[in-house]
Design a protein around this motif. Structure first.
Motif, PDB file in Angstrom:
ATOM      1  N   GLU A 170       1.236  -1.480  -0.347  1.00 22.21           N
ATOM      2  CA  GLU A 170       0.006  -0.033  -0.227  1.00 22.21           C
ATOM      3  C   GLU A 170       0.669   1.382  -0.162  1.00 22.21           C
ATOM      4  OE1 GLU A 170      -3.749   1.235   1.985  1.00 22.21           O
ATOM      5  OE2 GLU A 170      -2.756   0.754   3.599  1.00 22.21           O
TER       6      GLU A 170
ATOM      7  N   ASP B 261     -11.752  -4.903  -0.233  1.00 23.91           N
ATOM      8  CA  ASP B 261     -12.698  -3.485  -1.287  1.00 23.91           C
ATOM      9  C   ASP B 261     -11.196  -2.614  -1.491  1.00 23.91           C
ATOM     10  OD1 ASP B 261     -14.706  -4.192  -1.471  1.00 23.91           O
ATOM     11  OD2 ASP B 261     -15.352  -3.006   0.197  1.00 23.91           O
ATOM     12  N   ASP B 262     -10.818  -2.631  -0.468  1.00 16.11           N
ATOM     13  CA  ASP B 262      -9.345  -1.326  -0.443  1.00 16.11           C
ATOM     14  C   ASP B 262      -8.084  -2.725  -1.610  1.00 16.11           C
ATOM     15  OD1 ASP B 262     -10.745   0.185   1.597  1.00 16.11           O
ATOM     16  OD2 ASP B 262      -9.773  -0.861   3.931  1.00 16.11           O
TER      17      ASP B 262
ATOM     18  N   LYS C 244      -9.292  -1.312  -4.496  1.00 16.97           N
ATOM     19  CA  LYS C 244      -8.912   0.184  -4.929  1.00 16.97           C
ATOM     20  C   LYS C 244      -7.603   0.576  -4.691  1.00 16.97           C
ATOM     21  CE  LYS C 244     -13.222   1.850  -2.344  1.00 16.97           C
ATOM     22  NZ  LYS C 244     -13.782   1.885  -1.118  1.00 16.97           N
ATOM     23  N   LYS C 245      -6.621  -0.325  -4.318  1.00 15.51           N
ATOM     24  CA  LYS C 245      -5.035  -0.255  -5.022  1.00 15.51           C
ATOM     25  C   LYS C 245      -5.212  -0.447  -5.779  1.00 15.51           C
ATOM     26  CE  LYS C 245      -1.047   0.259  -3.818  1.00 15.51           C
ATOM     27  NZ  LYS C 245      -0.136   1.386  -3.903  1.00 15.51           N
TER      28      LYS C 245
ATOM     29  N   TYR D 211      -6.410  -0.949  -8.764  1.00 16.66           N
ATOM     30  CA  TYR D 211      -7.395  -0.431  -9.470  1.00 16.66           C
ATOM     31  C   TYR D 211      -6.561   0.530 -10.266  1.00 16.66           C
ATOM     32  CZ  TYR D 211     -10.965   1.462 -12.794  1.00 16.66           C
ATOM     33  OH  TYR D 211     -11.751   2.012 -13.884  1.00 16.66           O
ATOM     34  N   GLY D 212      -6.531   1.765  -8.979  1.00 14.53           N
ATOM     35  CA  GLY D 212      -5.606   3.281  -8.872  1.00 14.53           C
ATOM     36  C   GLY D 212      -3.776   2.482  -9.506  1.00 14.53           C
TER      37      GLY D 212
ATOM     38  N   ILE E 249     -17.252  -4.286  -8.386  1.00 13.78           N
ATOM     39  CA  ILE E 249     -16.738  -3.550  -9.811  1.00 13.78           C
ATOM     40  C   ILE E 249     -16.799  -4.837  -9.954  1.00 13.78           C
ATOM     41  CG2 ILE E 249     -13.973  -4.375  -8.020  1.00 13.78           C
ATOM     42  CD1 ILE E 249     -13.726  -1.585  -9.023  1.00 13.78           C
TER      43      ILE E 249
END
Length: 627
Positions: free
Chosen positions: A196, A230-231, A234-235, A237-238, A270
Motif C-alpha cells: 500500500e 474492497d481496499d 481499490k489499490k 485499480y488505482g 466492481i
C-alpha cells in the motif's frame, strides 16, 4: 550430534561468513573447497555431513511443493540402461541427515543459513513441536527483513526480492498450517502495508502484489479477517490506472485481470467495471501491435471481445470484433514446401515417367488416394515422440492457427503436444504426396494415359454402382450412389483436362461447382457405406423445444461408426480426419459447407485430393465380413 574438531572448524567458518544473496553460492563453495581434503581424511560421517552442507543451497524448497533439484537429466548406467539423474539427490537422505539439518537449525546464528536448515527439516516432517515451528517462522521473517534492508546496495536486486517474497510466503504457509493467528495477522499486515505504501513503479511492488494475490487465493478466510478486499481492489485499480496513464498497458492488463479474479471470489460489484477496463486495455494493446505491423496481435482483439461481452458491453464487443476480422487476414502462415535437390528432382521425374510408361491407369488412379507416398503411421508417431520422460517436463504451450490466423487449438500437456507434433509431420507428408500425385496426373493426361472416362469407369466398377432400395412415403426408390457421385467427378476431371490445354480458357471459377459438390459427397458416400453395413444413420437428439427427435448423424459420427467396424486402416483414418473431420485442421468439407472456402482455394490440386478420397472410399467393399 558429536562432531570432530576438524568438522567443527569447518562449521565455525561457515557460520561466521557474511552471506548475501549475491555471494552465498560462491562463499560456500570456497569454504567447502578449502576444507574438503581435511574432512575427507577425517571420517566418513564428517564427509557425509559435509556433502549435506555442500548441497543445501542447491535444493529448492517449497512448503507446499516439497523439494526440487537444481539439475535434472538422464545418464547411461553400466548395463547400458538410460536412468534418471538429479542433483542434489535428496532422495538418498536418511533420518540422520534430517536430524543433522534440525540440529544445525537450532545451533547456527547465521541468518542466511538458519532458515535453509529449518525448511529442510520442516518439509521432511522432522520439526513437530510448535516452538520450533515458531522459531522457523521468525528466522524466515528475520532473514527477509535483513535482505530487504541491504537490497538497495545489491548488484542483483531480483535475487533479494525473490528471497524476501519466498521467505514471507513460506512463513505464512507454516503459520496457516500451525494455526498461529498472531503470526498470520502480522505477516499479512506487513505485506499489505509494504504494498500500500509503495509506488507501482518501484522494483519490488509487483512482487508484493503477486504474493498478496497468491495468499488471497490460497487462504481467503485468513486474508479477509485482516485485510479489506474492497481496499485491496481499490489499490490495484488505482495502480492499473497509473500504468495506463504511462502507457504500460501490459502491466495494467496483469493488474486488472488479477483484480477481476479477486472481485469474482468476493462478489464485489466492481467486477463489471474491471472487465470493461480490461477490454479497453486489451483493445489498446491490439491497436499498438497492429500499428507496429504485428498482425498476430489480432488475437488480442478477440480476447478484448470476450471481456466486453462479460461486462455486457455488446456494442464495444462488436466494434472490436470488426478490428479482429480486418487484422487477422494479414497473418502470413508457414506453408510446407518440399525443397528437392537437382538429383532428387531428377530421380522423382524418372519415377513419374516410369510409372506413366507402364500405361496402367489403375496404378495412376491408386496414386490419387495419397497413401503410397505417406510414411507408415507408426513411423510418424515415432518421429513425433522423440523426447524421453525426464524428471521435469518441458514447458510452454503450442498454438495451431487456421488460415485466418485464428487460434484453432492449444496444445499444453505432453499428450497434446505429442498430437500436435504428429499432425505437423503428417501435414508435411500429405502435402508432399499431394504434389507428387498432381504432377503425375497432369503428365499422365498430357501423354494420354489417363482421362475422365477411365476415372468414371473405375467408379462404375465399384460398389458405388450397386443399387440401394429405399422407401419414402411408402414409395419404393431404387438409388444408385454413382448417379450423384459421378457428375461432379466427371465435371471436375473435364475441367482439369481442359485447363492444361494450350490457350485454355478454364479459370478457378470453373472448379467451384465440382469441388463444392465432391467435398459434400464424402458425407454422402459414408452414409451409403453405413447403410450397406447395417449401421444406423439416425440418432436421437433434443429439439429446440427439448423434445427428443430423430436427427441424421454427422459426418464425424458416421466415420467413427465405420472406424469401429475396422473398415479403415491407419492411413485412411489419418487422411480422412485431417481433410474432412478434425475442425482444427484442413477440414475441406466444413469450409465448403459454411461458406469459408474462398475463390483462391478452388484450385485443381485441392480438387484432385478430394477425388482421391472418393476413389479410396470406392475401393472398400463395406460389406460383412470386413477385410
Amino acid at each position: 550430534m558429536n562432531f570432530t574438531t576438524i568438522y567443527k572448524t569447518f562449521l565455525a567458518e561457515l557460520d561466521a561468513c557474511k552471506l548475501t544473496p549475491d555471494n552465498i553460492r560462491e562463499e560456500i563453495k570456497q569454504i567447502c573447497d578449502k576444507h574438503f581434503d581435511a574432512i575427507k581424511a577425517d571420517s566418513e560421517q564428517s564427509l557425509k555431513f559435509f556433502h549435506l552442507e555442500h548441497e543445501l543451497i542447491h535444493i529448492n524448497k517449497s512448503i507446499s511443493g516439497g523439494f526440487s533439484p537444481s539439475m535434472t537429466g538422464t545418464d547411461t548406467n553400466e548395463e547400458g540402461e538410460e536412468i534418471e539423474v538429479i542433483w542434489p539427490d535428496f532422495r538418498k537422505y536418511d533420518e540422520e541427515s534430517y536430524t543433522y539439518f534440525q540440529e544445525r537449525f537450532v545451533s547456527t546464528k547465521n541468518q542466511m543459513l538458519k532458515y535453509q536448515y529449518g525448511l529442510m527439516s520442516y518439509i521432511n516432517g522432522s520439526i513437530k513441536h510448535n516452538d520450533l515451528k515458531q522459531e522457523l517462522i521468525k528466522s524466515l521473517i528475520d532473514c527477509a527483513n535483513h535482505v530487504l534492508l541491504i537490497k538497495k546496495d545489491a548488484r542483483r536486486r531480483y535475487k533479494y526480492t525473490y528471497i524476501v517474497v519466498e521467505n514471507y510466503r513460506s512463513a505464512f504457509e507454516i503459520a496457516v498450517k500451525g494455526n498461529f493467528k498472531g503470526q498470520i495477522k502480522n505477516i499479512l499486515l506487513f505485506l499489505y502495508d509494504k504494498y500500500e505504501q509503495s509506488e507501482i513503479n518501484e522494483e519490488s511492488t509487483f512482487s508484493f502484489f503477486y504474493l498478496l494475490f497468491d495468499l488471497f487465493s490460497s487462504s481467503q478466510k485468513e486474508f479477509k479477517s485482516y485485510i479489506s478486499t474492497d481496499d485491496f481492489l481499490k489499490k490495484i485499480y488505482g495502480d492499473a490506472q497509473s500504468k495506463i496513464q504511462t502507457n504500460d498497458l501490459s502491466d495494467a492488463e496483469i493488474l486488472l485481470k488479477k483484480a477481476v479474479i479477486i472481485a469474482q471470489k468476493s462478489n464485489a460489484p466492481i467486477k463489471t467495471q474491471l472487465q470493461k477496463e480490461i477490454g479497453n486495455t486489451l483493445e489498446a494493446i491490439g491497436d499498438k501491435e497492429i500499428g507496429n505491423g504485428n498482425y498476430f496481435g489480432s488475437q488480442i482483439y478477440a480476447e478484448a471481445a470476450l471481456f466486453y461481452k462479460e461486462a455486457g458491453e455488446l456494442e464495444l464487443e462488436q466494434d472490436v470484433l470488426k478490428k479482429y476480422e480486418n487484422a487477422r487476414g494479414h497473418i502470413q502462415l508457414e506453408e510446407f514446401k518440399s525443397e528437392f535437390s537437382e538429383e532428387e528432382m531428377k530421380n522423382l521425374d524418372n519415377w513419374i515417367d516410369n510409372l506413366i510408361s507402364k500405361n496402367n491407369p489403375g496404378l495412376l488412379i491408386h496414386l490419387l488416394t495419397l497413401k503410397s507416398n505417406i510414411q507408415p503411421i507408426s513411423d510418424i508417431k515415432a518421429i513425433s515422440d522423440p523426447i524421453p520422460k525426464h524428471f521435469l517436463s518441458n514447458f510452454g504451450s503450442q498454438l495451431l492457427l487456421d488460415k485466418y490466423g485464428n487460434t484453432a487449438e492449444k496444445y499444453e500437456t505432453e499428450e497434446q503436444k505429442r498430437a500436435y507434433r504428429f499432425w505437423e509431420h503428417f501435414s508435411n507428408n500429405i502435402q508432399l504426396s499431394r504434389q507428387i500425385a498432381f504432377n503425375t496426373t497432369i503428365r499422365a493426361i498430357e501423354k494420354g494415359v489417363l482421362n475422365s472416362n477411365m476415372i468414371v469407369g473405375f467408379l462404375k466398377a465399384s460398389w458405388l454402382n450397386e443399387p440401394i432400395t429405399r422407401y419414402y412415403q411408402n414409395t419404393k426408390q431404387v438409388i444408385i450412389p454413382n448417379d450423384i457421385i459421378i457428375p461432379p467427378v466427371a465435371y471436375y476431371f473435364h475441367c482439369l483436362e481442359e485447363s492444361i490445354k494450350k490457350d485454355s480458357k478454364v479459370s478457378r471459377q470453373d472448379f467451384v461447382a465440382p469441388i463444392d459438390s465432391m467435398a459434400l459427397k464424402i458425407e454422402t458416400i459414408l452414409r451409403f457405406a453405413c447403410e450397406r453395413l447395417g449401421i444406423n444413420r439416425t440418432i436421437m437428439k433434443p429439439s429446440n423445444n427439448k423434445f427428443m427427435i430423430p436427427r441424421a448423424k454427422t459426418l464425424s459420427h458416421l466415420f467413427n461408426n465405420l472406424e469401429q467396424k475396422g473398415v479403415f486402416d491407419e492411413k485412411d483414418i489419418a487422411i480422412f480426419k485431417y481433410l474432412f473431420i478434425k475442425p482444427e485442421h484442413t477440414n475441406i468439407r466444413n469450409e465448403v459447407s459454411h461458406g469459408l472456402f474462398d475463390l483462391y482455394e478452388y484450385n485443381a490440386s485441392t480438387g484432385l485430393m478430394i477425388l482421391g478420397c472418393i476413389i479410396r472410399l470406392s475401393m472398400l467393399s463395406f460389406k460383412e465380413p470386413i477385410n
